[in-house]
Design an enzyme around this catalytic site. Structure first.
Site, PDB file in Angstrom:
ATOM      1  N   ARG A 174     -14.511  -5.513 -23.882  1.00  0.00           N
ATOM      2  CA  ARG A 174     -15.571  -4.793 -24.977  1.00  0.00           C
ATOM      3  C   ARG A 174     -16.205  -3.493 -24.338  1.00  0.00           C
ATOM      4  O   ARG A 174     -16.281  -2.899 -23.149  1.00  0.00           O
ATOM      5  CB  ARG A 174     -17.272  -4.860 -24.476  1.00  0.00           C
ATOM      6  CG  ARG A 174     -16.776  -6.601 -25.085  1.00  0.00           C
ATOM      7  CD  ARG A 174     -17.870  -7.599 -24.955  1.00  0.00           C
ATOM      8  NE  ARG A 174     -17.779  -9.289 -25.369  1.00  0.00           N
ATOM      9  CZ  ARG A 174     -17.028  -9.784 -24.126  1.00  0.00           C
ATOM     10  NH1 ARG A 174     -17.551  -9.880 -23.016  1.00  0.00           N
ATOM     11  NH2 ARG A 174     -17.351 -11.193 -24.968  1.00  0.00           N
ATOM     12  N   LYS A 198     -20.216 -11.298 -20.662  1.00  0.00           N
ATOM     13  CA  LYS A 198     -21.451 -10.915 -20.782  1.00  0.00           C
ATOM     14  C   LYS A 198     -22.469 -11.953 -19.780  1.00  0.00           C
ATOM     15  O   LYS A 198     -21.437 -13.275 -19.011  1.00  0.00           O
ATOM     16  CB  LYS A 198     -21.274 -11.434 -22.145  1.00  0.00           C
ATOM     17  CG  LYS A 198     -21.264 -10.445 -23.635  1.00  0.00           C
ATOM     18  CD  LYS A 198     -21.183 -11.192 -24.553  1.00  0.00           C
ATOM     19  CE  LYS A 198     -21.402 -10.484 -26.353  1.00  0.00           C
ATOM     20  NZ  LYS A 198     -21.551 -10.657 -27.044  1.00  0.00           N
ATOM     21  N   HIS A 269     -14.909  -1.769 -30.858  1.00  0.00           N
ATOM     22  CA  HIS A 269     -15.016  -3.668 -31.374  1.00  0.00           C
ATOM     23  C   HIS A 269     -13.593  -4.155 -31.914  1.00  0.00           C
ATOM     24  O   HIS A 269     -12.870  -4.619 -32.271  1.00  0.00           O
ATOM     25  CB  HIS A 269     -15.710  -3.896 -32.422  1.00  0.00           C
ATOM     26  CG  HIS A 269     -15.759  -5.243 -31.388  1.00  0.00           C
ATOM     27  ND1 HIS A 269     -16.727  -5.991 -30.084  1.00  0.00           N
ATOM     28  CD2 HIS A 269     -16.812  -6.303 -32.010  1.00  0.00           C
ATOM     29  CE1 HIS A 269     -16.501  -7.280 -30.561  1.00  0.00           C
ATOM     30  NE2 HIS A 269     -16.625  -7.395 -31.441  1.00  0.00           N
ATOM     31  N   ARG A 272     -10.291  -3.699 -30.020  1.00  0.00           N
ATOM     32  CA  ARG A 272     -10.782  -5.061 -29.438  1.00  0.00           C
ATOM     33  C   ARG A 272      -9.698  -6.227 -29.716  1.00  0.00           C
ATOM     34  O   ARG A 272      -9.241  -6.907 -29.831  1.00  0.00           O
ATOM     35  CB  ARG A 272     -12.129  -5.501 -28.994  1.00  0.00           C
ATOM     36  CG  ARG A 272     -12.187  -7.038 -27.822  1.00  0.00           C
ATOM     37  CD  ARG A 272     -13.878  -7.193 -27.876  1.00  0.00           C
ATOM     38  NE  ARG A 272     -14.214  -8.557 -27.509  1.00  0.00           N
ATOM     39  CZ  ARG A 272     -14.252  -8.678 -26.537  1.00  0.00           C
ATOM     40  NH1 ARG A 272     -13.499  -8.285 -25.668  1.00  0.00           N
ATOM     41  NH2 ARG A 272     -14.689 -10.524 -26.240  1.00  0.00           N
ATOM     42  N   HIS A 295     -14.527 -14.349 -23.857  1.00  0.00           N
ATOM     43  CA  HIS A 295     -15.198 -15.253 -24.853  1.00  0.00           C
ATOM     44  C   HIS A 295     -15.635 -16.507 -24.083  1.00  0.00           C
ATOM     45  O   HIS A 295     -14.842 -17.338 -23.706  1.00  0.00           O
ATOM     46  CB  HIS A 295     -14.778 -15.941 -26.100  1.00  0.00           C
ATOM     47  CG  HIS A 295     -14.004 -14.776 -27.106  1.00  0.00           C
ATOM     48  ND1 HIS A 295     -13.309 -14.846 -28.401  1.00  0.00           N
ATOM     49  CD2 HIS A 295     -14.331 -13.572 -27.460  1.00  0.00           C
ATOM     50  CE1 HIS A 295     -12.734 -13.448 -28.693  1.00  0.00           C
ATOM     51  NE2 HIS A 295     -13.791 -13.240 -28.063  1.00  0.00           N
ATOM     52  N   TYR A 304      -9.361 -14.496 -34.468  1.00  0.00           N
ATOM     53  CA  TYR A 304      -7.884 -14.030 -34.553  1.00  0.00           C
ATOM     54  C   TYR A 304      -6.758 -15.075 -35.412  1.00  0.00           C
ATOM     55  O   TYR A 304      -6.124 -14.450 -36.186  1.00  0.00           O
ATOM     56  CB  TYR A 304      -7.510 -13.466 -33.742  1.00  0.00           C
ATOM     57  CG  TYR A 304      -8.729 -12.594 -32.755  1.00  0.00           C
ATOM     58  CD1 TYR A 304      -8.973 -11.347 -33.332  1.00  0.00           C
ATOM     59  CD2 TYR A 304      -9.742 -13.006 -31.813  1.00  0.00           C
ATOM     60  CE1 TYR A 304     -10.594 -10.931 -33.128  1.00  0.00           C
ATOM     61  CE2 TYR A 304     -10.708 -12.388 -31.395  1.00  0.00           C
ATOM     62  CZ  TYR A 304     -11.469 -11.198 -31.548  1.00  0.00           C
ATOM     63  OH  TYR A 304     -12.108 -10.498 -31.457  1.00  0.00           O
TER      64      TYR A 304
END
Length: 323
Positions: A174, A198, A269, A272, A295, A304
């Site tokens: 990210r 995150k 993004h 990514r 994730h 995806y």
């Protein structure tokens, strides 16, 4: 003529609304904000989003002297969401605000501000998940080659931009993760990055030879030219010597991809998304891509697979004699 992009209906700045909340509601917002930042460890951006939604909810609850969090029940929650919908909020925005409201009511119940938690009774509108826009492999390659040509003259900014592009595409990190990298987060021998994602979750992400070469040139020849005493340990620097800003990275990516004929207008993004799609198309398994991207759940990564299926269908329709 420059085009302006519509962002939907504007709502009042939440700071001005927050300042007008009655004292009991204001204290609840303060406590919720501390909880999100200290106990949940959420990013500043996420905390601001949750707090803004909760301020809107409590403003809907009422601003009179008798306003009290205890009056927050499922009917108030539904009325608030209905008002948001009436003002043009999208389905994805409503889903996010529902999540923020549920998080707040759960916290308020645990904190003794609510006698019962109405959040679980609040139905969440399903999101319309759009397939991410991605580059084709040849478009990504063209962008990297053009960036490499620009860096051949040895200009420090060009060296930095090329290294950032290569690293974004090679790792799928990210933009905030890229900006947060320090020099010591790069393991040259193993060609891996230590990334803080995150929720302060740490992961190790590998990168290939092109990114390794670009990164090596930036660290050895480019970074010293921009580095100052105040630069600290940041891997990527701005022209004034401080840690690179996400806005600068977005501009660099938009300009690099914008120079590729026929390429979609994407930012970091989108890089990514492209990295994830190309990994899967190259044979990577879904679980490995989940680990690389950081994730929390596999369902996010599964988005995806729809991209790759759509590409397979397009190839089949274009090439199969009986398609």
């Amino acid at each position: 003529m420059a085009r302006t992009r519509s962002t939907g209906p504007r709502r009042p700045d939440f700071r001005s609304v927050r300042a007008k909340l009655p004292e009991p509601l204001a204290r609840a917002v303060d406590g919720f904000e501390r909880y999100l930042a200290a106990e949940r460890g959420l990013s500043g951006h996420t905390v601001r989003g949750y707090v803004a939604d909760v301020v809107s909810l409590l403003d809907h609850l009422g601003t009179g002297e008798a306003a009290d969090v205890a009056a927050l029940d499922v009917s108030v929650l539904r009325e608030w969401l209905s008002a948001q919908h009436g003002h043009g909020a999208s389905r994805s925005t409503l889903a996010r605000r529902t999540a923020a409201a549920r998080t707040f009511t759960a916290w308020a119940f645990r904190s003794g501000l609510l006698p019962v938690d109405p959040g679980p009774r609040l139905a969440s509108p399903s999101k319309q998940r759009k397939l991410p826009v991605v580059l084709r492999e040849e478009q990504a390659g063209e962008a990297m080659r053009a960036s490499a040509l620009g860096a051949e003259q040895g200009d420090p900014v060009a060296l930095r931009d090329h290294a950032m592009l290569e690293l974004l595409y090679a790792t799928g990190v990210r933009v905030a993760e890229l900006c947060g990298l320090d020099v010591d987060d790069v393991d040259d021998e193993r060609r891996v990055l230590r990334v803080i994602g995150k929720g302060d979750r740490e992961r190790v992400v590998p990168f290939g030879l092109p990114a390794d070469r670009a990164l090596g040139r930036w660290v050895s020849a480019g970074r010293p030219a921009l580095s100052k005493e105040s630069s600290g340990a940041a891997l990527f620097l701005g022209v004034r010597g401080g840690r690179i800003d996400p806005r600068t990275v977005r501009r660099v990516v938009h300009e690099a991809i914008g120079a590729v004929s026929g390429a979609p207008d994407i930012g970091p993004h989108g890089m990514r998304h492209s990295a994830a799609t190309h990994l899967l198309e190259g044979g990577a398994d879904l679980r490995s891509v989940q680990e690389l991207l950081g994730h929390a759940t596999l369902s996010t990564t599964q988005l995806y697979t729809h991209v790759t299926v759509e590409r397979l269908k397009a190839i089949h329709d274009r090439t199969h004699p009986r398609s």
